[in-house]
Design a protein around this motif. Structure first.
Motif, PDB file in Angstrom:
ATOM      1  N   ARG A   2       0.834  -1.208   0.000  1.00 32.26           N
ATOM      2  CA  ARG A   2       0.000   0.000   0.000  1.00 32.26           C
ATOM      3  C   ARG A   2       0.865   1.254   0.000  1.00 32.26           C
ATOM      4  O   ARG A   2       0.559   2.234  -0.681  1.00 32.26           O
ATOM      5  CB  ARG A   2      -0.929  -0.009   1.212  1.00 32.26           C
ATOM      6  N   LEU A   3       1.928   1.241   0.787  1.00 27.15           N
ATOM      7  CA  LEU A   3       2.819   2.399   0.822  1.00 27.15           C
ATOM      8  C   LEU A   3       3.517   2.598  -0.514  1.00 27.15           C
ATOM      9  O   LEU A   3       3.694   3.732  -0.979  1.00 27.15           O
ATOM     10  CB  LEU A   3       3.844   2.222   1.947  1.00 27.15           C
ATOM     11  N   ALA A   4       3.912   1.497  -1.156  1.00 24.21           N
ATOM     12  CA  ALA A   4       4.572   1.604  -2.465  1.00 24.21           C
ATOM     13  C   ALA A   4       3.615   2.169  -3.511  1.00 24.21           C
ATOM     14  O   ALA A   4       4.003   3.003  -4.341  1.00 24.21           O
ATOM     15  CB  ALA A   4       5.093   0.239  -2.904  1.00 24.21           C
ATOM     16  N   ARG A   5       2.362   1.741  -3.475  1.00 24.21           N
ATOM     17  CA  ARG A   5       1.381   2.283  -4.422  1.00 24.21           C
ATOM     18  C   ARG A   5       1.111   3.760  -4.158  1.00 24.21           C
ATOM     19  O   ARG A   5       0.892   4.540  -5.081  1.00 24.21           O
ATOM     20  CB  ARG A   5       0.079   1.486  -4.335  1.00 24.21           C
ATOM     21  N   HIS A   6       1.120   4.135  -2.884  1.00 21.61           N
ATOM     22  CA  HIS A   6       0.940   5.555  -2.548  1.00 21.61           C
ATOM     23  C   HIS A   6       2.090   6.386  -3.113  1.00 21.61           C
ATOM     24  O   HIS A   6       1.865   7.477  -3.649  1.00 21.61           O
ATOM     25  CB  HIS A   6       0.868   5.713  -1.031  1.00 21.61           C
ATOM     26  N   LEU A   7       3.318   5.871  -3.016  1.00 18.03           N
ATOM     27  CA  LEU A   7       4.463   6.611  -3.540  1.00 18.03           C
ATOM     28  C   LEU A   7       4.430   6.702  -5.056  1.00 18.03           C
ATOM     29  O   LEU A   7       4.922   7.674  -5.636  1.00 18.03           O
ATOM     30  CB  LEU A   7       5.767   5.939  -3.091  1.00 18.03           C
ATOM     31  N   ALA A   8       3.849   5.691  -5.709  1.00 19.34           N
ATOM     32  CA  ALA A   8       3.776   5.724  -7.167  1.00 19.34           C
ATOM     33  C   ALA A   8       2.907   6.865  -7.647  1.00 19.34           C
ATOM     34  O   ALA A   8       3.154   7.451  -8.712  1.00 19.34           O
ATOM     35  CB  ALA A   8       3.250   4.395  -7.704  1.00 19.34           C
ATOM     36  N   GLY A   9       1.872   7.226  -6.864  1.00 18.39           N
ATOM     37  CA  GLY A   9       1.026   8.360  -7.214  1.00 18.39           C
ATOM     38  C   GLY A   9       0.099   8.043  -8.369  1.00 18.39           C
ATOM     39  O   GLY A   9       0.193   6.985  -9.005  1.00 18.39           O
TER      40      GLY A   9
END
Length: 661
Positions: A388-395
Motif C-alpha cells: 500500500r505504501l509503495a502504491r501511494h508513492l507511485a502516485g
C-alpha cells in the motif's frame, strides 16, 4: 543589565499603583500595570535576539562541526544497513565517461570504491556524477565518498560538510539554496541547526550537496523530464566565488543518457559509470557472506556456475551488489522449528532469464527478511502494508513518483479527502463541547458579543483542520541536564522570559487577584518552557540513525497534552463561571494545535483503523528498517531499493511464490 530592568519593572508597578491610590485613575493605572512591566521584558527579548544573531555568525564553525558529526554517525549506520548481514563490501569499479566540452579537469580514467576519495580530490572543480544500472551501488559509492571526506585527515573546519539528500522531494520551483536550507533544518533541527544556521551554511558553501536519485524526479513517460531538466539547470547555475560549486549527483545511466541526448547534463563535472560486478567478485562475495553456514557446500553449484560460465544468465543476474545481497538474504532463511534452510541456492540455476531471477528473489525477499528479524508482524501483513505504501508513492498515473515516506505527509493515502474530513469532524466535536459548555454556563441574557466571539474563534481551527495541507511539526529538543553547555543554553533561554512571566503574574496578583494571575501565568510559563526547549541544542549527540518518528511523536506526546493541561489549568483557577470559560479556552488551544501535523497524523491513523495500515505505523516502519526492507534518509523512510518499491507497487498483495519450497 537584568537587575536594571528588574528595578525598572518595580518602579513602573509602584508608579501605576500610586496613580490609582492618589489620583483615582483606575483605568489608567490598570493599563500601566498591564503594559509597562512588559516593556523591559520585550526589550530584553529583542536584545537577546540580536545577541543570538551576532553569536550565530561567530559559531558557524561550531555548527558545521556539529553537522559533520551527526551526518557521519547517521550515514555510517546507513552504510552498514545497505551492506546487510556480515557487512561484506564489494569493491565496485567505475570508469570515467567523457561528456563533451566543459568536463571537470583532473579526472582519472578509472577508479574503485576503495579509492573514490582520491579520485574526487583530483577533480577541479569537485563536481562528480555517479551513474550506473539499477542496483549497481550508486548510493553506496556516494555514501562511501561522503564518509571518506569526513574521515579525511587533511580535512579542515573550513571544508564543506557533505550532506546526502533525496532529489525526489525537490520542488524545483525553489532554488537549490532554499531547498537545501529547508532539508538541512528539517533533518538536523534536533541537533540545534536553526533555519538561520542552515541558510548560512548553504549560502556560504559550507555544505557539499550529495544529491541522490536524479532519475527519481520524473516518471519514465514524463515528456521532456521536466523536473530533472529544471534540476540540472539549477545545478549548472550553482556557483561559488571560484566558479561552479562542488556537488555529487547520482542517476541511473539510461535516464542520464536520455537527458544528455538533448544536451542536458551537469556542467564542469566528471561522470563515472559503475561497472557490473564480475563473476569472480560475485562468487567471492557469496562465499564470504555464507562462510558461517552450517552447510556452506550448498552454495557450491552456484559458485561453480559463476566460475565456469562468467557471462551466463546467473552471472548476469548477480552482477549488481543489490541482487547479490538479495540472493544471500533469500537463501539464508531457516525454518524456525527445525533450523533447516528453507531453500536451496541451486534453484537459481534453473531460472531461464535475468527477469526470472529478479522476480524469483523479490517474491521471496519479504518472507526471508521477516523470518530473520522476528517481530509482531506476519510476512503477509508486511507485504500488504508495504504494498500500500509503495502504491501511494507511485502516485496517480502521469504524476511524478517519489521515494520518501514521511509520517506527517502520508495522510492522503486513504484518499484525498477522507483524512481531512475526519480531522474536521474531530475538531468540530471538540468545538461542540466547547459551545455547549458556553451555552450552559451563560443564560439567555448573556452577551451576544461574547458568544459571537466564541463562534468566530471556533471557525479558525475548523477551517484549518480541513485545509489541503498540514504544517511540518516543530522539533522539540530534550536537553541533557548533565551537559554543562546544554544546561547553560537552557538557563539563558529560560531566564529573561521567565522573569517577564513572573512580573506579569506579580502585577496581576496585585491588581486583579491571585486566581487571574495564576490563570494567566501558568499557560505563559508552559509556552516559555516549550520555546526554550526549541532554542536549546537538545540531545546534541549523534543518533544512529536519526529517527523519522521523533517530530510527530514529540508533538503527540508533548504538545497536545500540554495544550489540554493548559486549558484545564485555566479552568481550575476559575476564569468565568465555574471555570467553564477556562475549559473552553483550553479546548480552543488544543484544537488550534490539533490542526497541525500531529493532529492530522492522528486523524490519519483513525481513518486507517489498523486495517489499511497498522495503528503503530512508526513502530512498523522502524521494524522494517531493522529488517533491511527500508532505509532512512533524514526525516523520511525509503524502500531499501527502488526496484523493491516498484515491484511492491505492481504486486501489492501477497501470493504464493511459484516454485517455492
Amino acid at each position: 543589565m537584568s537587575a536594571v530592568f528588574g528595578v525598572g519593572q518595580l518602579v513602573t508597578v509602584l508608579l501605576a499603583l500610586g496613580l490609582n491610590r492618589h489620583y483615582h485613575l483606575a483605568s489608567t493605572a490598570a493599563f500601566l500595570v498591564a503594559v509597562l512591566p512588559t516593556l523591559p521584558g520585550a526589550y530584553l527579548s529583542w536584545a537577546a535576539y540580536r545577541a543570538d544573531r551576532a553569536e550565530a555568525a561567530d559559531d558557524l564553525d561550531m555548527k558545521a562541526r556539529a553537522l559533520a558529526a551527526t551526518v557521519k554517525a547517521s550515514e555510517r549506520d546507513q552504510v552498514a544497513q545497505l551492506l546487510g548481514a556480515g557487512g561484506q563490501r564489494i569493491n565496485v569499479a567505475f570508469h570515467c565517461v567523457q561528456q563533451g566540452a566543459g568536463d571537470a579537469e583532473g579526472a582519472a580514467s578509472r577508479g574503485k570504491l576503495s579509492d573514490v576519495l582520491a579520485f574526487y580530490r583530483g577533480l577541479r572543480p569537485g563536481r562528480l556524477v555517479i551513474t550506473g544500472e539499477p542496483g549497481a551501488g550508486k548510493t553506496l559509492l556516494a555514501l562511501q565518498l561522503l564518509l571518506d571526506v569526513l574521515d579525511d585527515r587533511q580535512r579542515t573546519d573550513a571544508d564543506p560538510v557533505p550532506v546526502r539528500v533525496s532529489l525526489a522531494s525537490w520542488d524545483t520551483a525553489k532554488s537549490l539554496t532554499m531547498w537545501l536550507t529547508e532539508q538541512i533544518h528539517q533533518r538536523y533541527a534536533g541537533q540545534g541547526i536553526t533555519a538561520a544556521d542552515a541558510y548560512a551554511l548553504v549560502h556560504q558553501r559550507r555544505v557539499l550537496p550529495v544529491l541522490d536519485g536524479l532519475d527519481e524526479m520524473d516518471t519514465a513517460t514524463a515528456v521532456g523530464r521536466h523536473r530533472a531538466a529544471a534540476a540540472l539547470s539549477e545545478l549548472n547555475a550553482y556557483q561559488d566565488v571560484e566558479g561552479s560549486a562542488p556537488l555529487v549527483l547520482t542517476c541511473r545511466s539510461q535516464q542520464y543518457n536520455d537527458l544528455a541526448a538533448v544536451n542536458l547534463w551537469t556542467g564542469h563535472s566528471a561522470r563515472v559509470e559503475i561497472q557490473a560486478v564480475k563473476a569472480g567478485a560475485a562468487a567471492a562475495y557469496l562465499a564470504a557472506r555464507t562462510a558461517l553456514d552450517q552447510a556452506s557446500d550448498r552454495w557450491q553449484p552456484v559458485l561453480d556456475t559463476l566460475s565456469t560460465d562468467p557471462y551466463g544468465t546467473l552471472a548476469g543476474a548477480l552482477a549488481t551488489p543489490w541482487h547479490l545481497n538479495l540472493a544471500a538474504t533469500v537463501y539464508s532463511q531457516r525454518d524456525p522449528h527445525t533450523l533447516n534452510y528453507v531453500r536451496d541456492p541451486a534453484d537459481l540455476l534453473a531460472l531461464p532469464s535475468l527477469a526470472a531471477v529478479r522476480e524469483h528473489l523479490l517474491a521471496r525477499h519479504i518472507e526471508a527478511a521477516t523470518a530473520q528479524h522476528p517481530g509482531p508482524y506476519t510476512p503477509a501483513e508486511v507485504h500488504q502494508w508495504l504494498g500500500r505504501l509503495a502504491r501511494h508513492l507511485a502516485g496517480p498515473t502521469g504524476t511524478a513518483p517519489t521515494t520518501d515516506l514521511v509520517l506527517h505527509q502520508l495522510w492522503p493515502l486513504p484518499g484525498p479527502r477522507r483524512v481531512r474530513v475526519a480531522n474536521a469532524l474531530l475538531t468540530a466535536a471538540l468545538l461542540a463541547i466547547a459551545t455547549a459548555a458556553v451555552l450552559l454556563s451563560h443564560p439567555s441574557g448573556s452577551s451576544r458579543l461574547g458568544l459571537g466571539g466564541y463562534a468566530a474563534l471556533a471557525l479558525v481551527p475548523l477551517f484549518e483542520s480541513a485545509r489541503s495541507s498540514a504544517a511540518h511539526p516543530a522539533p522539540i529538543h530534550r536537553p541533557r541536564l548533565s551537559d554543562v553547555v546544554q544546561r547553560r543554553q537552557l538557563r539563558r533561554s529560560l531566564g529573561p522570559d521567565l522573569a517577564l512571566v513572573l512580573t506579569i503574574m506579580w502585577v496581576g496578583a496585585l491588581g486583579f487577584g491571585l486566581k487571574l494571575a495564576l490563570a494567566l501565568g501558568l499557560p505563559l510559563t508552559l509556552a516559555v518552557v516549550m520555546g526554550a526547549l526549541r532554542k536549546t541544542d537538545g540531545d546534541n549527540v549523534p543518533v544512529l540513525p536519526s529517527d523519522p518518528r521523533r517530530q510527530v511523536r514529540d508533538a503527540l506526546v508533548i504538545e497536545l497534552p500540554a495544550a489540554l493541561l493548559m486549558g484545564l489549568g485555566i479552568a481550575a483557577f476559575g476564569l468565568g463561571k465555574a471555570g467553564v470559560d477556562g475549559l473552553v479556552i483550553g479546548l480552543m488551544v488544543t484544537v488550534l494545535l490539533a490542526h497541525f501535523a500531529a493532529g492530522r497524523y492522528l486523524a490519519f491513523l483513525c481513518v486507517c483503523r489498523g486495517r489499511i495500515l497498522p495503528w503503530r505505523l512508526g513502530a512498523f516502519l522502524n521494524w522494517c528498517y531493522d529488517a533491511g526492507l527500508l532505509r532512512i534518509s533524514g526525516i523520511a523512510y525509503q524502500f531499501r531499493h527502488r526496484e523493491l518499491q516498484d515491484w511492491l507497487a505492481d504486486h501489492p498483495y501477497p501470493r504464493p511464490a511459484p516454485g517455492a519450497h
